[in-house]
Structures are given as C-alpha cells and as structure tokens.
Motif scaffolding. Structure first.
Motif, PDB file in Angstrom:
ATOM      1  N   LEU A 192      -8.975  -9.468  -2.624  1.00  5.97           N
ATOM      2  CA  LEU A 192      -7.655  -9.969  -2.252  1.00  5.97           C
ATOM      3  C   LEU A 192      -7.452  -9.931  -0.743  1.00  5.97           C
ATOM      4  O   LEU A 192      -6.379 -10.272  -0.260  1.00  5.97           O
ATOM      5  CB  LEU A 192      -6.566  -9.133  -2.935  1.00  5.97           C
ATOM      6  N   GLY A 193      -8.461  -9.461  -0.013  1.00  7.25           N
ATOM      7  CA  GLY A 193      -8.389  -9.550   1.444  1.00  7.25           C
ATOM      8  C   GLY A 193      -8.213  -8.226   2.150  1.00  7.25           C
ATOM      9  O   GLY A 193      -8.020  -8.201   3.361  1.00  7.25           O
ATOM     10  N   ALA A 237      -7.904  -5.438 -13.573  1.00  5.16           N
ATOM     11  CA  ALA A 237      -7.831  -4.660 -12.329  1.00  5.16           C
ATOM     12  C   ALA A 237      -6.478  -4.798 -11.635  1.00  5.16           C
ATOM     13  O   ALA A 237      -6.407  -4.859 -10.413  1.00  5.16           O
ATOM     14  CB  ALA A 237      -8.963  -5.063 -11.384  1.00  5.16           C
ATOM     15  N   LEU A 238      -5.408  -4.819 -12.409  1.00  4.43           N
ATOM     16  CA  LEU A 238      -4.069  -4.772 -11.801  1.00  4.43           C
ATOM     17  C   LEU A 238      -3.834  -3.334 -11.348  1.00  4.43           C
ATOM     18  O   LEU A 238      -4.128  -2.405 -12.093  1.00  4.43           O
ATOM     19  CB  LEU A 238      -3.001  -5.178 -12.820  1.00  4.43           C
ATOM     20  N   PHE A 239      -3.318  -3.166 -10.129  1.00 11.20           N
ATOM     21  CA  PHE A 239      -3.149  -1.809  -9.603  1.00 11.20           C
ATOM     22  C   PHE A 239      -2.038  -1.107 -10.374  1.00 11.20           C
ATOM     23  O   PHE A 239      -0.881  -1.513 -10.328  1.00 11.20           O
ATOM     24  CB  PHE A 239      -2.836  -1.858  -8.114  1.00 11.20           C
ATOM     25  N   PRO A 240      -2.372  -0.015 -11.083  1.00 13.17           N
ATOM     26  CA  PRO A 240      -1.409   0.581 -12.010  1.00 13.17           C
ATOM     27  C   PRO A 240      -0.217   1.245 -11.325  1.00 13.17           C
ATOM     28  O   PRO A 240       0.820   1.426 -11.937  1.00 13.17           O
ATOM     29  CB  PRO A 240      -2.241   1.625 -12.766  1.00 13.17           C
ATOM     30  N   HIS A 241      -0.393   1.624 -10.050  1.00 13.23           N
ATOM     31  CA  HIS A 241       0.694   2.332  -9.363  1.00 13.23           C
ATOM     32  C   HIS A 241       1.640   1.376  -8.648  1.00 13.23           C
ATOM     33  O   HIS A 241       2.549   1.805  -7.968  1.00 13.23           O
ATOM     34  CB  HIS A 241       0.112   3.338  -8.379  1.00 13.23           C
ATOM     35  N   MET A 242       1.410   0.076  -8.795  1.00 10.43           N
ATOM     36  CA  MET A 242       2.296  -0.898  -8.152  1.00 10.43           C
ATOM     37  C   MET A 242       2.967  -1.743  -9.234  1.00 10.43           C
ATOM     38  O   MET A 242       2.410  -1.947 -10.307  1.00 10.43           O
ATOM     39  CB  MET A 242       1.494  -1.840  -7.251  1.00 10.43           C
ATOM     40  N   ARG A 274      -2.179 -13.321  -9.371  1.00 16.17           N
ATOM     41  CA  ARG A 274      -2.544 -12.575  -8.174  1.00 16.17           C
ATOM     42  C   ARG A 274      -3.753 -13.192  -7.481  1.00 16.17           C
ATOM     43  O   ARG A 274      -3.859 -13.193  -6.258  1.00 16.17           O
ATOM     44  CB  ARG A 274      -2.840 -11.111  -8.537  1.00 16.17           C
ATOM     45  N   VAL A 321      -8.027  -0.200   4.120  1.00 15.11           N
ATOM     46  CA  VAL A 321      -6.764  -0.542   3.451  1.00 15.11           C
ATOM     47  C   VAL A 321      -6.921  -0.421   1.944  1.00 15.11           C
ATOM     48  O   VAL A 321      -6.063   0.122   1.251  1.00 15.11           O
ATOM     49  CB  VAL A 321      -6.304  -1.960   3.854  1.00 15.11           C
ATOM     50  N   ARG A 381      -4.490   2.180   0.083  1.00 15.99           N
ATOM     51  CA  ARG A 381      -3.385   1.634  -0.711  1.00 15.99           C
ATOM     52  C   ARG A 381      -3.704   1.501  -2.192  1.00 15.99           C
ATOM     53  O   ARG A 381      -2.800   1.429  -3.019  1.00 15.99           O
ATOM     54  CB  ARG A 381      -2.964   0.279  -0.150  1.00 15.99           C
ATOM     55  N   VAL A 382      -4.981   1.447  -2.530  1.00 15.55           N
ATOM     56  CA  VAL A 382      -5.307   1.240  -3.946  1.00 15.55           C
ATOM     57  C   VAL A 382      -5.988   2.462  -4.563  1.00 15.55           C
ATOM     58  O   VAL A 382      -5.585   2.928  -5.618  1.00 15.55           O
ATOM     59  CB  VAL A 382      -6.185  -0.014  -4.123  1.00 15.55           C
ATOM     60  N   PHE A 420       0.428  -7.815  -2.517  1.00 16.20           N
ATOM     61  CA  PHE A 420      -0.650  -7.125  -1.802  1.00 16.20           C
ATOM     62  C   PHE A 420      -1.546  -8.054  -0.971  1.00 16.20           C
ATOM     63  O   PHE A 420      -1.710  -7.837   0.227  1.00 16.20           O
ATOM     64  CB  PHE A 420      -1.470  -6.305  -2.806  1.00 16.20           C
ATOM     65  N   PRO A 421      -2.110  -9.117  -1.570  1.00 19.52           N
ATOM     66  CA  PRO A 421      -2.972  -9.986  -0.751  1.00 19.52           C
ATOM     67  C   PRO A 421      -2.205 -10.657   0.386  1.00 19.52           C
ATOM     68  O   PRO A 421      -2.812 -10.977   1.419  1.00 19.52           O
ATOM     69  CB  PRO A 421      -3.488 -11.018  -1.759  1.00 19.52           C
ATOM     70  N   GLU A 434       0.416  -9.231   1.993  1.00 16.64           N
ATOM     71  CA  GLU A 434       0.677  -8.189   3.000  1.00 16.64           C
ATOM     72  C   GLU A 434      -0.547  -7.970   3.884  1.00 16.64           C
ATOM     73  O   GLU A 434      -0.416  -7.879   5.097  1.00 16.64           O
ATOM     74  CB  GLU A 434       1.050  -6.869   2.327  1.00 16.64           C
ATOM     75  N   VAL A 435      -1.719  -7.875   3.254  1.00 13.59           N
ATOM     76  CA  VAL A 435      -2.908  -7.632   4.084  1.00 13.59           C
ATOM     77  C   VAL A 435      -3.224  -8.846   4.960  1.00 13.59           C
ATOM     78  O   VAL A 435      -3.965  -8.733   5.927  1.00 13.59           O
ATOM     79  CB  VAL A 435      -4.153  -7.252   3.249  1.00 13.59           C
ATOM     80  N   ALA A 453     -11.255  -5.476  -6.544  1.00 15.01           N
ATOM     81  CA  ALA A 453     -10.132  -6.401  -6.595  1.00 15.01           C
ATOM     82  C   ALA A 453      -9.392  -6.382  -5.263  1.00 15.01           C
ATOM     83  O   ALA A 453      -9.063  -7.439  -4.708  1.00 15.01           O
ATOM     84  CB  ALA A 453      -9.188  -6.015  -7.730  1.00 15.01           C
ATOM     85  N   GLN A 510      -4.055   6.419  -6.585  1.00 17.46           N
ATOM     86  CA  GLN A 510      -4.400   6.656  -7.984  1.00 17.46           C
ATOM     87  C   GLN A 510      -5.043   8.013  -8.196  1.00 17.46           C
ATOM     88  O   GLN A 510      -5.186   8.469  -9.331  1.00 17.46           O
ATOM     89  CB  GLN A 510      -5.342   5.564  -8.482  1.00 17.46           C
ATOM     90  N   SER A 549     -13.615  -1.594 -10.338  1.00 18.11           N
ATOM     91  CA  SER A 549     -13.085  -2.942 -10.155  1.00 18.11           C
ATOM     92  C   SER A 549     -11.778  -2.941  -9.364  1.00 18.11           C
ATOM     93  O   SER A 549     -11.427  -3.952  -8.767  1.00 18.11           O
ATOM     94  CB  SER A 549     -12.885  -3.625 -11.506  1.00 18.11           C
ATOM     95  N   TYR A 550     -11.049  -1.811  -9.314  1.00 23.02           N
ATOM     96  CA  TYR A 550      -9.814  -1.781  -8.524  1.00 23.02           C
ATOM     97  C   TYR A 550     -10.118  -1.989  -7.048  1.00 23.02           C
ATOM     98  O   TYR A 550      -9.457  -2.769  -6.367  1.00 23.02           O
ATOM     99  CB  TYR A 550      -9.085  -0.454  -8.704  1.00 23.02           C
TER     100      TYR A 550
END
Lengths: 366, 427
Positions: free
Chosen positions: B331-332, A93-98, A154, B337, B341-342, A106-107, A109-110, B327, B346, B323-324
C-alpha cells in the motif's frame, strides 16, 4: 507460447527464473506479457510457481534471473512500496487495530494526501464496493464477504494501474464466491485496470479471465482465452487439469489432412486431431470431453469410427445426466448429456455405440 | 408447535412432567456442576491451604498487637487497665497503681517466661525498652504484691528508665489488641507524644527502598523489552526448524538454577572478573564496579527475567501473519512506517503481558538483589526477609509485605485503566 510481444506489454516477465534454495528452480524461464487493461489469471496446482510469480511482481520475492518490467521499465530493484501496485491477499490482511476507514486511509496517508481529499477518496472507494456504511467498524466485525470487499477497496483506493490478487475468494462459501467473481471482474473492467489473479480453482479462472496462464512445474503450460484453453488444450496436463476429461492411451497409425487415426491399446481405432504428435508410431494420450461424446449415431459424420460401450451407471444430476461406461476395456469413461425432453436415459447393462467429431478428440503427448 | 409447550398460571414454561422448566433444567445440570466441582476440589483445597490462608495470616499479623503468640492486653491486663487514666501530655510519671499493675503483670510474665518477648515488642517502638524488661523480670518475681509496695521507687531502683515518660507513652499507645504502629513504621512514620510524625530523613529506609525497588523493576522491565523484542520478532519470523533451536536457547536459562546463574554473573562482573580483565586488556586503567551495586542487579535480573518477556511477545507475534507487513508495503508504506503503524500496534498485548509479568516478578525478587545488590542495590524484599529472620519483627515484615501487595495491585489497576487487561495475551 507467450502472447503479445513484450515491448508494448504493461507487465512483462522476460526469462524469469526463481530458486529458493539454489538447488531447485520453482520458476523456470518464464515469459509472459500482459497488455494494459487485461484480466489475466495464473492457474495451477499448489507448488506450480504461480504465487511465486505474483510475489516477484509485487516485490516480495526477487527473481533469481531475468527481468520483470512494469510499463516498459524494469522493476527488479524497486522495493514493493514504490511499485504502486494494489494487492489483495488471501486472508485479506486488513489491519485489525484500525477501522475500515483507517484501513483505506492508510495508503493515502503514506502518500501524504491531504485530509479532505483522503476522506473523499475513502468514501468513494467504500461506495464502489457497497460498504459505505461500514467505515467505523473494525475488520473483525465484518463477515468474510464484507472483508473481501474492503480488501478490494483498499487495494484500489490509491488508484493503482495494476492490481494483484492472491486467491482472494478462497475463504468464501460457494454462493458468495460466485457473486464476488462477478463483482471483481465488473469492477476491473469498469475501472480499466490491469489485473493479475492467482487461483487454483479452474471454474473461477474460466469465468473471470480474459486470458489464463496455466502453470505447472514452474512453467506456463498454456496461455490462452478460457474457451480455447477448455476446448483446445495444448498438452495432456492442461487437458486433465481443466475440466473433466476422458483419456485413452494409444499409438498413432496415420496422420493426413490434419486428422489422425489412432489405435488404442486394446486394438480399437478412433479418429482425432493431432496436437502433440507428428508421425505414425508415436505414443499418444487421447483426450475427449464427456459432453462432446455422441450417443446418437445419426448425428455423426459418415464413415467415422465408433466404439462399443456398455452402460455401467446412470446418475441423474438435475440439469445433466452423467453416465459411466465401459469403453475399450476401461470402465471409467464418463459422458454427460443434457436433460432435454427428447434425451434418452441410458440404463445399466445397455449396449450402445459412441462416437465424436474428430475436432473434439485431441491426440496429446503421452 | 405451540401446542407442545405448557405454561403455568404465571406464564412460565413447564417441562413435560409439569415442573417449571427452570427447576427442571437446574436439576439436570446439578450433577454436571457437582462433577466439575469435584474435579477442581484438590487444587482449590491446595490453593486455600498454601496461598489464601498464609496470605490472610500475614495480613492479620501486620495489625495484631502481639508479643510472641499472645496479645499485649492478655499479657499485661492490669497495666492496660490502670494506664488508661494516665495522660502522657501531662508530663508526669504514671501514678503508683500503674507501677503496682506492672509488678503484677511482670511477675506473671516471668513465670510464663515471656517477659523478654514483651520487652522486645516494645523495643520495636522505642529502642532501649528491651533491656529494662529483661532486667526487671527476676527481681519483680521476688516481690510480694500485697506487702512490698509502693512499687514506683522499687522500679526506679532497678532502672531509671522506668521513669521515662516516652517509654510509658509507648506502652499506652500499644495497649490494644490491634495496632497501626507496624504500618506507620513501614511508611517511615512513628507515633510520638506530639502525634504521628515522619522519622528523620536519614532514618527513612523503607520509603527509599520502596521507591528503589519500583524504579529498578521498571528499569529491568524496560531492558528486557528492549533486548527481548527483536529476539521475539526474529523467532516469530524464522522458519519453524531454526525458530525451535533458538527458542531452546531462550529457554536454556530456565533449566539452570537461579543461584548458578546469579553466581555466574558474580564471576563475570566482579572487580577481578572476566569483563574487567578484558577492559584492562583493552588499555583502560581503571576497573569498573559492575557488581554489588544497582548496575549489577539490573544486569543480572534483566538476564534472568528475559525469557518472561520474550515468550509472551513471541506467542503474540506468532499469530500475526506476515501478510500484514506485506500488505502495508504494497500500500506504499516504507519498512519503518509499516513496522510502526501496522506491526508494532498489534504486538502491544504481548508487550503488556511481558511487562506485567517481568515487573511483578522483579518487584518481589529476593535472591539476586541479595547476592549481587551490595549496599545500594537491595530490594524491599531483602528488608522483609531481614525482619522475618534476623530481627524477628514479623509484624513489620507483614506490614511491608502488605504495602508491597497493595502497591502492585494498584499498579495493576492503573495498567488495566491504561491498557486494559483484556488486551494482555500470554499465548
């Protein structure tokens, strides 16, 4: 069956139940306590409830009944983003657009962490998994193993005290998987974080864990250290799920001094340790590991029962020999012998006698 | 290993039989290529005949200076030749030879029964010219070119307008095989004796229609996006069984005739329609005008084009594993958000594909604006249709169509620069 008392546990499940459809329980009265810093693995076949438990802990599923506690505080009503639990997903689940660095940032920043501190933490986390040079790449440009490391970095970059991993190594090839198993356990112990790891791969569970909870049918069947789990399975499910295993069905004849004598269905008699049986006449399933079967009579204790066996097949596997025998009317009895200079190599058709130490043979629930 | 490889004197690799390897490979692949070409040949032929040729023909018509099927210089060879010496700026009528040439050409045209088409052609440029051509045809055919001159007075006898310098200027300006006048008209410009000028503001209909068409199409695209995005998300998020059910509901309009759907909107939205009746029942006194205006077009076309937005969005969202979002939350990130952002970034390929599809379809839409557009809700396509069918001005219709084609290609180009066409995903 639960380990430590749940009061001083870091993660605790207390009488947790879960149902999706209101008809069937996928998790049935789960009690589990994980002390701080432990690497605990939830192991079980698919549909056994292990992933559901992990999702309840992460906050993506709600418990139908019971309480889940983190560091003593109930977390049932805390949404996932406030739990502060790191999580590694099966597909990463790595964000593909980043980029990789943005993924790790990301964690932070939030959590409104300043830019310079963010960069420093991202760098440290990437260095920790030897991915320092990859910050500007996109996830799609990395190999599976590299993505796995980034996902791990991450999940750790915001310094959570608890990390959950949902079959994180499932997509990797065997060699890489073994390497990553080693890296993940090292990292977890180095950082002193508590880890709950879900897998259906028993070898992975045995090599990585401090303790393993074997799940089946929505219950923990056994919670123990890897060696205890392998050598002293508490019921027939655990015995058959973990490692290779020879089984016989039989009836208990007598129990004395912590030993039992069992009559197999074809009339032969063996010695074993009673586990789930208490009195003569009970039906039982006998379990014996292939590598604990002795073919050299001189190494057995005086007076123990032995069984006659006929060699059916001899397979040379390099480090070990795997021999299939016909024993007590069954022709799927496997023994494993080490490839040592003085080891006998059995030939098909040969008639031998086998036996074992009573401690290695366990009389379980039928 | 190298011993098995043979080279020629230039160092190129040779095949086992001594021919160059490249040549040998090409020969081996030729049969495959021919087979592939044969497989696509029927479609290629069909597309050429039904798409490429008609569009090429249309593009040509927008610049061809014809009356009916023949070019103006072929219909009026003598006039075209003589009029070159005449200057409209001089302020004088053309000299006698031009009138004599006109008499010759008109007589031939009358014989061939196309003098009225000639008149109609010039009437597109200057209103009123159609009647003088029609009037003159029969009378001119009775004249003897050799003996009946001078012809200027005789033409002026038929109609004073044969002395109108603007009319003669029009004839001179449109005496070539090719003309720009259709394109000028498409941009609301005209050629006058003082050169190319914009028409009076109250006569500029095509630029107004073009802007309206683009603006309403944009609005419709936005509405389909605003309505379709949540639906697509729901579809992608639901378990397969209920998602299929919903998808059928989304597709249902596709299986209903476009006319039926548009008429249904007429019934719903008209002054005495269901919605207005309900509105009055709620206690309001004034009925709303929901149809036969721009609002009606936007409502009906948003409904009709909605599936074209939902389907590409859905197919893109379907490929984004849940899962995105999980995830991001672990991650908080809060729900908002995590979405912004996620998830949302996409889905941009789907938004791009859907918007492009809806916009291009909307820009060329015809039936719905025709039926529910009223006076101020018609599109450029309705005008193009009018020019083709009622007015018979195919040249102008073709020029408008060409402008439309270029505008859409231009927008597509801008879109490619901004978003990148590679990022468009239809499934």
């Amino acid at each position: 069956m639960s380990g430590n008392s749940s009061t001083d546990a870091f993660v605790a499940f207390e009488h947790v139940q879960k149902s999706y459809d209101g008809v069937q329980l996928v998790v049935k009265d789960l009690n589990l306590a994980v002390p701080r810093g432990e690497f605990l693995t939830m192991l079980g076949p698919s549909g056994s409830g292990k992933t559901t438990c992990l999702m309840m802990l992460a906050g993506f599923e709600t418990a139908t009944h019971g309480e889940i506690k983190l560091d003593g505080k109930p977390i049932n009503n805390i949404p996932p983003h406030k739990r502060g639990i790191g999580m590694v997903f099966q597909n990463y689940a790595l964000f593909p657009h980043m980029t990789i660095a943005e993924n790790l940032s990301f964690p932070l920043e939030v959590r409104k962490i300043g830019k310079s501190e963010r960069e420093e933490k991202v760098k440290r986390a990437l260095d920790m998994v030897q991915m320092g040079d990859f910050g500007n790449r996109r996830p799609a440009q990395l190999s599976g193993g590299q993505q796995q490391r980034v996902a791990l970095a991450r999940a750790l970059v915001f310094e959570p005290e608890l990390v959950l991993m949902d079959e994180p190594l499932g997509a990797l090839d065997k060699q890489l998987r073994e390497h990553m198993q080693f890296e993940i356990t090292n990292l977890a112990h180095e950082l002193g974080i508590t880890t709950v790891y879900v897998t259906h791969d028993q070898t992975e569970a045995l090599t990585m864990s401090d303790r393993i909870a074997v799940f089946d049918d929505g219950r923990i069947q056994q919670l123990a250290t890897p060696d205890k789990l392998y050598e002293q399975p508490e019921n027939s499910f655990v015995a058959q799920f973990i490692g290779e295993n020879n089984t016989f069905e039989g009836t208990v004849k007598e129990i004395s001094n912590g030993q039992a004598i069992v009559e197999l269905d074809d009339g032969e008699v063996i010695d074993c340790t009673p586990v789930n049986v208490s009195k003569p006449g009970e039906r039982t399933l006998i379990s014996i590991r292939p590598e604990r079967v002795e073919i050299d009579k001189s190494r057995l204790k005086e007076g123990v029962h032995t069984l006659k066996a006929e060699v059916l097949e001899f397979i040379y596997m390099g480090d070990i020999f795997r021999t299939r025998l016909r024993v007590a009317g069954q022709d799927d009895f496997i023994i494993k012998t080490r490839n040592a200079p003085d080891q006998v190599r059995l030939k098909p058709g040969q008639q031998i006698e086998i036996g074992w130490l009573p401690e290695d043979c366990r009389a379980l629930d039928a | 290993m190298m011993a098995d490889t043979h080279f020629d004197e230039n160092g190129l690799v040779l095949a086992a039989d001594g021919t160059p390897l490249k040549q040998s490979l090409a020969r081996a692949l030729r049969a495959q290529k021919i087979r592939a070409l044969l497989l696509i040949a029927p479609l290629l032929l069909f597309v050429t005949i039904s798409f490429v040729l008609p569009i090429g023909e249309m593009l040509m018509r927008s610049v061809q200076n014809t009356a009916g099927t023949e070019y103006i210089p072929d219909l009026m060879p003598n006039v075209v030749e003589e009029i070159q010496d005449w200057e409209p700026a001089s302020g004088e009528m053309p000299a006698e030879p031009v009138y004599r040439a006109l008499a010759q050409d008109l007589a031939t045209a009358f014989e061939n029964r196309n003098h009225t088409q000639l008149g109609r052609r010039f009437n597109y440029e200057s209103a009123g010219m159609s009647s003088i051509f029609r009037k003159s045809g029969r009378r001119v055919s009775n004249w003897d070119i050799e003996t009946d001159g001078p012809f200027r007075e005789k033409f002026l006898d038929i109609d004073d307008d044969w002395g109108n310098i603007e009319y003669w200027a029009t004839i001179k300006a449109n005496s070539g095989y090719y003309t720009t006048s259709y394109f000028l008209a498409a941009f609301d410009a005209q050629r006058t004796s003082e050169g190319i000028q914009m028409k009076d503001p109250d006569q500029r209909i095509y630029s107004k229609l073009m802007v309206r068409t683009l603006w309403l199409s944009f609005l419709i695209t936005f509405c389909t996006f605003a309505l379709g995005y949540p639906v697509a998300w729901l579809l992608a998020d639901l378990p397969a069984k209920s998602a299929n059910m919903l998808l059928i509901l989304v597709l249902l309009p596709f299986w209903t005739s476009l006319l039926v759907r548009t008429s249904a909107w007429k019934i719903l939205l008209q002054q005495q329609g269901v919605i207005n009746d309900f509105w009055i029942a709620l206690g309001f006194t004034e009925r709303m005008s929901l149809i036969n205006n721009q609002l009606g077009v936007v409502i009906a076309m948003t409904h009709i084009l909605l599936p074209f937005m939902i389907l590409p969005l859905y197919s893109v969202m379907k490929t984004i594993p849940p899962s995105y979002l999980r995830a991001a939350k672990s991650l908080g990130a809060t729900n908002t958000v995590a979405f912004m952002r996620v998830y949302f970034p996409q889905t941009t390929p789907g938004i791009g594909a859907g918007s492009l599809l809806v916009f291009i379809l909307a820009v060329g839409y015809f039936i719905t604006p025709e039926l529910v557009g009223g006076a101020d809700g018609t599109f450029i396509s309705n005008r193009i249709y009018y020019q083709f069918s009622s007015s018979g001005n195919w040249g102008l219709a073709a020029a408008l169509g060409t402008v439309m084609l270029v505008v859409v290609l231009l927008l597509y180009y801008i879109y490619d620069k901004l978003v990148g066409v590679d990022n468009v995903k239809l499934g």
